[in-house]
Write a protein that holds these residues in place. Structure first.
Motif, PDB file in Angstrom:
ATOM      1  N   GLN A 147       0.777  -1.142  -0.411  1.00  0.00           N
ATOM      2  CA  GLN A 147      -0.282   0.097  -0.079  1.00  0.00           C
ATOM      3  C   GLN A 147       0.452   1.083   0.308  1.00  0.00           C
ATOM      4  N   LYS A 148       2.241   1.164   0.369  1.00  0.00           N
ATOM      5  CA  LYS A 148       2.985   2.601   0.496  1.00  0.00           C
ATOM      6  C   LYS A 148       4.367   1.883  -0.184  1.00  0.00           C
ATOM      7  N   ILE A 149       4.141   1.934  -0.963  1.00  0.00           N
ATOM      8  CA  ILE A 149       6.145   1.618  -1.738  1.00  0.00           C
ATOM      9  C   ILE A 149       5.902   2.910  -1.714  1.00  0.00           C
ATOM     10  N   ASP A 150       7.091   3.042  -1.521  1.00  0.00           N
ATOM     11  CA  ASP A 150       8.116   4.191  -1.422  1.00  0.00           C
ATOM     12  C   ASP A 150       9.374   3.913  -1.478  1.00  0.00           C
ATOM     13  N   VAL A 151      10.857   4.137  -1.963  1.00  0.00           N
ATOM     14  CA  VAL A 151      12.104   3.880  -2.435  1.00  0.00           C
ATOM     15  C   VAL A 151      12.596   5.200  -2.457  1.00  0.00           C
ATOM     16  N   SER A 152      12.485   6.146  -0.867  1.00  0.00           N
ATOM     17  CA  SER A 152      13.189   7.431  -0.276  1.00  0.00           C
ATOM     18  C   SER A 152      14.748   6.893  -1.306  1.00  0.00           C
ATOM     19  N   ASP A 153      15.592   8.263  -1.227  1.00  0.00           N
ATOM     20  CA  ASP A 153      16.906   8.140  -1.774  1.00  0.00           C
ATOM     21  C   ASP A 153      17.487   7.572  -0.608  1.00  0.00           C
ATOM     22  N   GLU A 154      17.578   7.960   0.808  1.00  0.00           N
ATOM     23  CA  GLU A 154      17.840   6.583   1.470  1.00  0.00           C
ATOM     24  C   GLU A 154      18.379   5.535   1.312  1.00  0.00           C
ATOM     25  N   LEU A 155      17.045   4.650   0.686  1.00  0.00           N
ATOM     26  CA  LEU A 155      17.356   3.580   0.412  1.00  0.00           C
ATOM     27  C   LEU A 155      17.865   3.203  -0.389  1.00  0.00           C
ATOM     28  N   SER A 156      17.900   3.728  -1.614  1.00  0.00           N
ATOM     29  CA  SER A 156      18.327   4.264  -3.208  1.00  0.00           C
ATOM     30  C   SER A 156      20.164   3.913  -2.584  1.00  0.00           C
ATOM     31  N   ALA A 157      20.344   4.910  -1.765  1.00  0.00           N
ATOM     32  CA  ALA A 157      21.814   4.245  -1.509  1.00  0.00           C
ATOM     33  C   ALA A 157      22.090   3.680  -0.450  1.00  0.00           C
ATOM     34  N   ALA A 158      21.109   3.245   0.153  1.00  0.00           N
ATOM     35  CA  ALA A 158      21.153   1.679   0.761  1.00  0.00           C
ATOM     36  C   ALA A 158      21.728   0.878   0.069  1.00  0.00           C
ATOM     37  N   ILE A 159      20.729   1.076  -0.808  1.00  0.00           N
ATOM     38  CA  ILE A 159      20.637  -0.387  -1.767  1.00  0.00           C
ATOM     39  C   ILE A 159      22.271  -0.536  -2.360  1.00  0.00           C
ATOM     40  N   LYS A 160      22.416   1.099  -3.249  1.00  0.00           N
ATOM     41  CA  LYS A 160      23.718   0.733  -4.086  1.00  0.00           C
ATOM     42  C   LYS A 160      24.812   0.507  -3.489  1.00  0.00           C
ATOM     43  N   SER A 161      24.655   0.796  -2.035  1.00  0.00           N
ATOM     44  CA  SER A 161      26.339   0.561  -1.307  1.00  0.00           C
ATOM     45  C   SER A 161      26.642  -0.287  -1.081  1.00  0.00           C
ATOM     46  N   LEU A 162      25.512  -1.579  -1.788  1.00  0.00           N
ATOM     47  CA  LEU A 162      25.712  -3.221  -1.194  1.00  0.00           C
ATOM     48  C   LEU A 162      26.207  -3.865  -2.631  1.00  0.00           C
ATOM     49  N   PRO A 163      26.347  -2.976  -3.993  1.00  0.00           N
ATOM     50  CA  PRO A 163      26.451  -3.788  -4.841  1.00  0.00           C
ATOM     51  C   PRO A 163      27.169  -5.524  -4.228  1.00  0.00           C
TER      52      PRO A 163
END
Length: 91
Positions: free
Chosen positions: A43-59
Protein backbone atom coordinates in the motif's frame (compact mmCIF):
# COMPACT_ATOMS: atom_id res chain seq x y z
CA UNK A 1 19.17 -15.23 14.07
CA UNK A 2 17.15 -12.30 12.71
CA UNK A 3 18.34 -8.75 13.26
CA UNK A 4 15.90 -5.91 12.66
CA UNK A 5 18.12 -2.97 11.80
CA UNK A 6 17.10 0.68 12.09
CA UNK A 7 14.60 1.59 9.42
CA UNK A 8 15.07 3.62 6.29
CA UNK A 9 13.95 7.22 6.61
CA UNK A 10 11.57 8.76 4.09
CA UNK A 11 10.43 12.27 3.28
CA UNK A 12 11.57 15.09 5.52
CA UNK A 13 13.00 12.62 8.03
CA UNK A 14 15.89 11.98 5.61
CA UNK A 15 17.29 15.38 6.44
CA UNK A 16 17.52 14.65 10.16
CA UNK A 17 21.05 13.67 11.13
CA UNK A 18 21.81 10.38 12.83
CA UNK A 19 24.51 10.00 15.46
CA UNK A 20 26.10 7.21 13.38
CA UNK A 21 26.94 6.53 9.73
CA UNK A 22 23.97 4.56 8.42
CA UNK A 23 25.81 3.23 5.35
CA UNK A 24 28.62 1.87 7.54
CA UNK A 25 26.11 0.16 9.82
CA UNK A 26 24.40 -1.47 6.82
CA UNK A 27 27.72 -2.67 5.45
CA UNK A 28 28.67 -4.10 8.86
CA UNK A 29 25.41 -6.07 9.05
CA UNK A 30 25.59 -7.12 5.38
CA UNK A 31 29.07 -8.58 5.81
CA UNK A 32 27.80 -10.80 8.62
CA UNK A 33 24.44 -11.76 7.10
CA UNK A 34 23.43 -14.81 5.13
CA UNK A 35 20.35 -13.02 3.80
CA UNK A 36 19.18 -9.42 3.54
CA UNK A 37 15.40 -8.98 3.50
CA UNK A 38 13.84 -5.79 2.19
CA UNK A 39 10.20 -5.56 3.19
CA UNK A 40 7.74 -3.28 1.43
CA UNK A 41 4.10 -2.59 2.24
CA UNK A 42 2.16 -2.95 -1.02
CA UNK A 43 0.00 0.00 0.00
CA UNK A 44 3.00 2.31 0.52
CA UNK A 45 5.72 1.47 -1.98
CA UNK A 46 8.23 4.24 -1.48
CA UNK A 47 11.84 3.96 -2.57
CA UNK A 48 13.34 6.92 -0.77
CA UNK A 49 16.68 8.48 -1.61
CA UNK A 50 18.10 6.88 1.53
CA UNK A 51 16.88 3.40 0.56
CA UNK A 52 18.21 3.81 -2.96
CA UNK A 53 21.61 4.88 -1.61
CA UNK A 54 21.59 1.98 0.86
CA UNK A 55 20.93 -0.58 -1.87
CA UNK A 56 23.54 0.94 -4.18
CA UNK A 57 26.14 0.87 -1.40
CA UNK A 58 25.97 -2.91 -1.07
CA UNK A 59 26.65 -4.26 -4.58
CA UNK A 60 28.77 -7.20 -3.43
CA UNK A 61 25.83 -8.42 -1.33
CA UNK A 62 23.10 -8.33 -4.02
CA UNK A 63 23.01 -12.12 -4.10
CA UNK A 64 21.84 -12.07 -0.46
CA UNK A 65 18.92 -9.67 -1.06
CA UNK A 66 15.34 -10.91 -1.01
CA UNK A 67 12.28 -8.69 -1.35
CA UNK A 68 9.04 -9.30 0.51
CA UNK A 69 5.82 -7.58 -0.47
CA UNK A 70 4.01 -7.31 2.85
CA UNK A 71 0.19 -7.36 2.82
CA UNK A 72 0.17 -8.70 -0.75
CA UNK A 73 -3.09 -10.49 -0.01
CA UNK A 74 -4.80 -7.13 0.55
CA UNK A 75 -4.78 -6.18 -3.15
CA UNK A 76 -5.92 -7.85 -6.35
CA UNK A 77 -3.51 -9.94 -8.42
CA UNK A 78 -3.64 -7.30 -11.16
CA UNK A 79 -2.61 -4.55 -8.73
CA UNK A 80 0.05 -6.80 -7.23
CA UNK A 81 1.65 -7.18 -10.66
CA UNK A 82 1.59 -3.38 -11.03
CA UNK A 83 3.15 -2.87 -7.58
CA UNK A 84 5.80 -5.48 -8.33
CA UNK A 85 6.65 -3.81 -11.64
CA UNK A 86 6.78 -0.34 -10.09
CA UNK A 87 9.03 -1.59 -7.30
CA UNK A 88 11.45 -3.27 -9.71
CA UNK A 89 11.54 -0.11 -11.82
CA UNK A 90 12.36 2.02 -8.75
CA UNK A 91 15.00 -0.36 -7.42
Amino acid sequence: LIVDTPGILTGEKQTIGRSYNYQEVLEWFAERSDMIILMFDVQKIDVSDELSAAIKSLPKHYNKVRVILNKADSISQQNLVKVYGALLWNL
